[in-house]
Design a protein around this motif. Sequence first.
Motif, mmCIF file in Angstrom:
data_model
loop_
_atom_site.group_PDB
_atom_site.id
_atom_site.type_symbol
_atom_site.label_atom_id
_atom_site.label_comp_id
_atom_site.label_asym_id
_atom_site.label_seq_id
_atom_site.Cartn_x
_atom_site.Cartn_y
_atom_site.Cartn_z
ATOM 1 N N VAL A 147 -13.681 -0.515 41.350
ATOM 2 C CA VAL A 147 -12.862 0.608 41.613
ATOM 3 C C VAL A 147 -11.363 0.614 41.325
ATOM 4 N N SER A 148 -10.708 1.398 41.105
ATOM 5 C CA SER A 148 -9.208 1.454 40.735
ATOM 6 C C SER A 148 -8.781 2.561 41.840
ATOM 7 N N LEU A 149 -7.601 1.890 42.573
ATOM 8 C CA LEU A 149 -7.004 2.623 43.720
ATOM 9 C C LEU A 149 -5.881 3.264 43.283
ATOM 10 N N GLY A 150 -5.017 3.090 42.373
ATOM 11 C CA GLY A 150 -3.896 3.822 41.790
ATOM 12 C C GLY A 150 -2.588 3.387 42.396
ATOM 13 N N ALA A 151 -2.785 3.043 43.569
ATOM 14 C CA ALA A 151 -1.565 2.577 44.396
ATOM 15 C C ALA A 151 -2.006 1.694 45.827
ATOM 16 N N GLY A 152 -1.137 1.005 46.472
ATOM 17 C CA GLY A 152 -1.544 0.125 47.475
ATOM 18 C C GLY A 152 -0.688 -0.971 47.594
ATOM 19 N N ILE A 153 -1.291 -1.818 48.194
ATOM 20 C CA ILE A 153 -0.613 -3.311 48.471
ATOM 21 C C ILE A 153 -0.899 -4.297 47.289
ATOM 22 N N ASP A 200 -7.254 -2.535 39.511
ATOM 23 C CA ASP A 200 -5.760 -2.387 39.211
ATOM 24 C C ASP A 200 -4.967 -3.168 40.027
ATOM 25 N N GLY A 201 -5.554 -4.226 40.631
ATOM 26 C CA GLY A 201 -4.757 -5.388 41.437
ATOM 27 C C GLY A 201 -4.375 -5.352 42.717
ATOM 28 N N TYR A 202 -4.853 -4.325 43.405
ATOM 29 C CA TYR A 202 -4.566 -4.077 44.919
ATOM 30 C C TYR A 202 -5.531 -4.606 45.832
ATOM 31 N N ILE A 203 -4.891 -5.181 46.938
ATOM 32 C CA ILE A 203 -5.907 -5.895 47.777
ATOM 33 C C ILE A 203 -5.945 -4.704 49.246
ATOM 34 N N ALA A 204 -5.203 -3.713 49.058
ATOM 35 C CA ALA A 204 -5.687 -2.824 50.263
ATOM 36 C C ALA A 204 -4.952 -1.608 50.093
ATOM 37 N N ARG A 205 -5.205 -0.449 50.576
ATOM 38 C CA ARG A 205 -4.435 0.540 50.534
ATOM 39 C C ARG A 205 -2.839 0.489 50.970
ATOM 40 N N ALA A 206 -2.079 1.535 50.703
ATOM 41 C CA ALA A 206 -0.847 1.294 51.221
ATOM 42 C C ALA A 206 -0.725 1.345 52.663
ATOM 43 N N ASP A 207 -1.704 1.654 53.535
ATOM 44 C CA ASP A 207 -1.558 1.739 54.796
ATOM 45 C C ASP A 207 -2.652 0.390 55.335
ATOM 46 N N GLY A 208 -2.911 -0.366 54.369
ATOM 47 C CA GLY A 208 -3.575 -1.409 54.851
ATOM 48 C C GLY A 208 -4.959 -1.397 54.777
ATOM 49 N N ARG A 209 -5.753 -0.195 54.803
ATOM 50 C CA ARG A 209 -7.014 -0.125 54.998
ATOM 51 C C ARG A 209 -7.809 -0.735 53.724
ATOM 52 N N VAL A 210 -8.937 -1.220 53.765
ATOM 53 C CA VAL A 210 -9.742 -1.845 52.873
ATOM 54 C C VAL A 210 -11.104 -1.294 52.613
ATOM 55 N N ASP A 211 -11.331 0.082 53.168
ATOM 56 C CA ASP A 211 -12.493 0.736 53.117
ATOM 57 C C ASP A 211 -13.274 0.808 51.854
#
Length: 182
Positions: A138-144, A13-24
Amino acid sequence: MRKLILYIATSLDGYIARADGRVDWLESVPNPDQLDYGYADFLATIDTTLMGNATYQTILGFGGDFPYPDKTNYVFSRQRGQADTAFIRYVEEDPATFTAHLKNQPGKDIWLVGGGQLNTVLLNAGLIDQFIITLAPVSLGAGIPLFGPDAVETPFKLIKSESFETGFVQVVYEKVPPPTPS
């Protein structure tokens, strides 16, 4: 002229990281054969990295040694007067102006590490020559996001795509040259 290459992974879904910057989430996909998805080959083609300060802080948060000690590394920051380190040089000037100048210097290609704000500035300035984007299953749903909401419409052409047994898909796009005046 050196090429500026955005080499990065995104969620579906086009996110490079979670909202807090994590890429776990990148490590959550099983990779039993320890594929590097062309990373080592890519690193051999560049001698310079560009990244935003938040991305740099995320890299430092991984622990261990700095991952690009043999490269010239520039970190863009709005904070004035930050001290350079053994491996990075802080840049306070306009990212587009700095990068345009850097592309005209001798050397190998330049890796735009990210993040989303810097990606947007350099996309809007027409400075990104190539994308190498690895899509994670994987889809994150939100993030950067890969680009911010101010990104301008920019055409690219597909050069290559490759799928991996892990479910990752890597696509390579290049900038479409402007039309020649008739």
